[in-house]
Design a protein around this motif. Structure first.
Motif, PDB file in Angstrom:
ATOM      1  N   MET A 183       0.884  -1.343   0.115  1.00 24.75           N
ATOM      2  CA  MET A 183       0.058  -0.131  -0.116  1.00 24.75           C
ATOM      3  C   MET A 183       0.867   1.247   0.183  1.00 24.75           C
ATOM      4  N   LYS A 184       0.779   1.974  -0.885  1.00 26.33           N
ATOM      5  CA  LYS A 184       1.278   3.326  -0.939  1.00 26.33           C
ATOM      6  C   LYS A 184       0.424   4.324  -0.274  1.00 26.33           C
ATOM      7  N   ARG A 185       1.250   5.579   0.131  1.00 31.54           N
ATOM      8  CA  ARG A 185       0.646   6.285   0.999  1.00 31.54           C
ATOM      9  C   ARG A 185      -0.116   7.532  -0.185  1.00 31.54           C
ATOM     10  N   PRO A 186      -1.227   8.147   0.466  1.00 29.37           N
ATOM     11  CA  PRO A 186      -1.849   9.339  -0.268  1.00 29.37           C
ATOM     12  C   PRO A 186      -0.835  10.328  -0.795  1.00 29.37           C
ATOM     13  N   PRO A 187      -1.156  11.072  -1.938  1.00 32.40           N
ATOM     14  CA  PRO A 187      -0.383  12.236  -2.131  1.00 32.40           C
ATOM     15  C   PRO A 187       0.052  12.944  -0.941  1.00 32.40           C
ATOM     16  N   THR A 232       0.779  16.494   1.280  1.00 33.05           N
ATOM     17  CA  THR A 232       0.214  18.045   1.415  1.00 33.05           C
ATOM     18  C   THR A 232       1.482  18.835   1.698  1.00 33.05           C
ATOM     19  N   THR A 233       1.250  19.987   1.370  1.00 31.28           N
ATOM     20  CA  THR A 233       2.178  20.822   1.948  1.00 31.28           C
ATOM     21  C   THR A 233       2.135  21.492   3.435  1.00 31.28           C
ATOM     22  N   ASP A 234       0.785  21.274   3.946  1.00 31.57           N
ATOM     23  CA  ASP A 234       0.684  21.999   5.398  1.00 31.57           C
ATOM     24  C   ASP A 234       0.813  20.699   6.409  1.00 31.57           C
ATOM     25  N   GLY A 235       1.116  19.610   6.091  1.00 34.50           N
ATOM     26  CA  GLY A 235       1.062  18.674   7.110  1.00 34.50           C
ATOM     27  C   GLY A 235      -0.228  17.579   6.940  1.00 34.50           C
ATOM     28  N   THR A 236       0.059  16.464   7.627  1.00 34.21           N
ATOM     29  CA  THR A 236      -0.987  15.549   7.545  1.00 34.21           C
ATOM     30  C   THR A 236      -1.084  15.002   9.023  1.00 34.21           C
ATOM     31  N   THR A 237      -2.147  14.369   9.154  1.00 32.36           N
ATOM     32  CA  THR A 237      -2.447  13.662  10.460  1.00 32.36           C
ATOM     33  C   THR A 237      -3.186  12.413   9.951  1.00 32.36           C
ATOM     34  N   THR A 238      -2.551  11.269  10.504  1.00 36.33           N
ATOM     35  CA  THR A 238      -3.168  10.038  10.297  1.00 36.33           C
ATOM     36  C   THR A 238      -3.735   9.319  11.425  1.00 36.33           C
ATOM     37  N   THR A 239      -4.756   8.462  11.485  1.00 33.17           N
ATOM     38  CA  THR A 239      -5.140   7.551  12.464  1.00 33.17           C
ATOM     39  C   THR A 239      -5.036   6.333  11.601  1.00 33.17           C
ATOM     40  N   ASP A 240      -4.840   6.218  10.612  1.00 31.40           N
ATOM     41  CA  ASP A 240      -5.001   4.920   9.637  1.00 31.40           C
ATOM     42  C   ASP A 240      -4.088   3.896  10.547  1.00 31.40           C
ATOM     43  N   ASP A 241      -4.546   2.742  10.895  1.00 29.27           N
ATOM     44  CA  ASP A 241      -3.835   1.686  11.455  1.00 29.27           C
ATOM     45  C   ASP A 241      -2.669   1.134  10.591  1.00 29.27           C
ATOM     46  N   ALA A 242      -2.842   0.824   9.468  1.00 30.31           N
ATOM     47  CA  ALA A 242      -1.857   0.436   8.516  1.00 30.31           C
ATOM     48  C   ALA A 242      -0.757   1.379   8.312  1.00 30.31           C
ATOM     49  N   ALA A 243      -1.073   2.659   8.162  1.00 28.08           N
ATOM     50  CA  ALA A 243       0.115   3.794   8.018  1.00 28.08           C
ATOM     51  C   ALA A 243       0.909   3.926   9.382  1.00 28.08           C
ATOM     52  N   LEU A 244       0.044   3.834  10.399  1.00 29.29           N
ATOM     53  CA  LEU A 244       0.736   3.916  11.892  1.00 29.29           C
ATOM     54  C   LEU A 244       1.791   2.825  12.173  1.00 29.29           C
ATOM     55  N   ASP A 245       0.863   1.373  11.930  1.00 25.11           N
ATOM     56  CA  ASP A 245       1.930   0.338  12.169  1.00 25.11           C
ATOM     57  C   ASP A 245       3.230   0.265  11.420  1.00 25.11           C
ATOM     58  N   ALA A 246       3.119   0.883   9.691  1.00 21.26           N
ATOM     59  CA  ALA A 246       4.217   0.773   8.974  1.00 21.26           C
ATOM     60  C   ALA A 246       5.498   1.853   9.579  1.00 21.26           C
ATOM     61  N   THR A 247       4.487   3.086  10.138  1.00 22.12           N
ATOM     62  CA  THR A 247       5.625   4.015  10.666  1.00 22.12           C
ATOM     63  C   THR A 247       6.178   3.563  11.694  1.00 22.12           C
ATOM     64  N   PHE A 248       5.559   3.057  12.742  1.00 23.37           N
ATOM     65  CA  PHE A 248       6.180   2.574  14.017  1.00 23.37           C
ATOM     66  C   PHE A 248       7.251   1.459  13.686  1.00 23.37           C
ATOM     67  N   GLU A 249       6.906   0.564  12.853  1.00 21.58           N
ATOM     68  CA  GLU A 249       7.865  -0.473  12.379  1.00 21.58           C
ATOM     69  C   GLU A 249       9.001  -0.190  11.867  1.00 21.58           C
ATOM     70  N   GLU A 270      10.815  -0.031   0.675  1.00 23.04           N
ATOM     71  CA  GLU A 270       9.562  -0.419   0.455  1.00 23.04           C
ATOM     72  C   GLU A 270       8.653  -0.156   1.694  1.00 23.04           C
ATOM     73  N   LEU A 271       9.074  -0.507   2.827  1.00 24.66           N
ATOM     74  CA  LEU A 271       8.516  -0.182   3.959  1.00 24.66           C
ATOM     75  C   LEU A 271       8.289   1.276   4.227  1.00 24.66           C
ATOM     76  N   LEU A 272       9.382   2.166   4.149  1.00 24.34           N
ATOM     77  CA  LEU A 272       9.539   3.424   4.332  1.00 24.34           C
ATOM     78  C   LEU A 272       8.498   4.082   3.483  1.00 24.34           C
ATOM     79  N   SER A 273       8.220   3.534   2.327  1.00 19.27           N
ATOM     80  CA  SER A 273       7.444   4.053   1.235  1.00 19.27           C
ATOM     81  C   SER A 273       6.058   3.961   1.702  1.00 19.27           C
ATOM     82  N   GLU A 274       5.565   3.407   2.537  1.00 22.55           N
ATOM     83  CA  GLU A 274       4.250   3.091   3.117  1.00 22.55           C
ATOM     84  C   GLU A 274       4.052   3.924   4.359  1.00 22.55           C
ATOM     85  N   THR A 275       5.027   4.770   4.591  1.00 23.46           N
ATOM     86  CA  THR A 275       4.726   5.737   5.734  1.00 23.46           C
ATOM     87  C   THR A 275       4.479   7.302   5.185  1.00 23.46           C
TER      88      THR A 275
END
Length: 127
Positions: free
Chosen positions: A1-5, A7-24, A63-68
């Motif tokens: 899964m690739k992340r969404p495009p 933004t220039t102002d910052g993003t907040t995510t609560t998506d479990d997959a994105a959080l899991d990939a980021t923490f991993e 590949e892992l970092l690309s999911e964050t």
């Protein structure tokens, strides 16, 4: 899964997959080294060399970092037609928030523009 495009102002995510990939990714020493090395756009080969890790390992970590939301992918154009994927750290700051609704990751992209950095690279022209 690739992340969404980005933004220039910052993003907040609560998506479990994105959080899991980021923490991993942040728990992995090789991923942290790649994030540190990717201050300018670099290919996977360049990141492997800079971080002194095997190329196969670098591909897995990229590949892992690309999911964050911490990492951006672009294209390095070659006048000879041999284009390559390149990657850059895509955040200035990141914060983890623990609230009543759960965990949220806020990534500040302000001041970070990998597309501008790529166009400033030697040999890259919009002509």
């Amino acid at each position: 899964m690739k992340r969404p495009p980005r933004t220039t102002d910052g993003t907040t995510t609560t998506d479990d997959a994105a959080l899991d990939a980021t923490f991993e990714a942040l728990a992995d020493a090789d991923c942290r080294a790649i994030l540190a090395a990717a201050t300018t756009p670099k290919t996977t080969s360049e990141l492997a060399e800079d971080c002194d890790i095997a190329l196969s390992t670098a591909y897995r970590k990229v590949e892992l970092l690309s999911e964050t939301p911490l990492f951006a992918e672009g294209i390095r154009f070659d006048p000879g037609g041999d284009h390559a994927a390149e990657y850059v750290r895509d955040t200035a700051n990141a914060a983890i928030e623990l609230g009543d609704d759960g965990v949220a990751l806020t990534v500040d992209n302000e001041g970070s523009d990998p597309l501008a950095a790529a166009s400033d690279a030697p040999g890259v022209s919009a002509d």
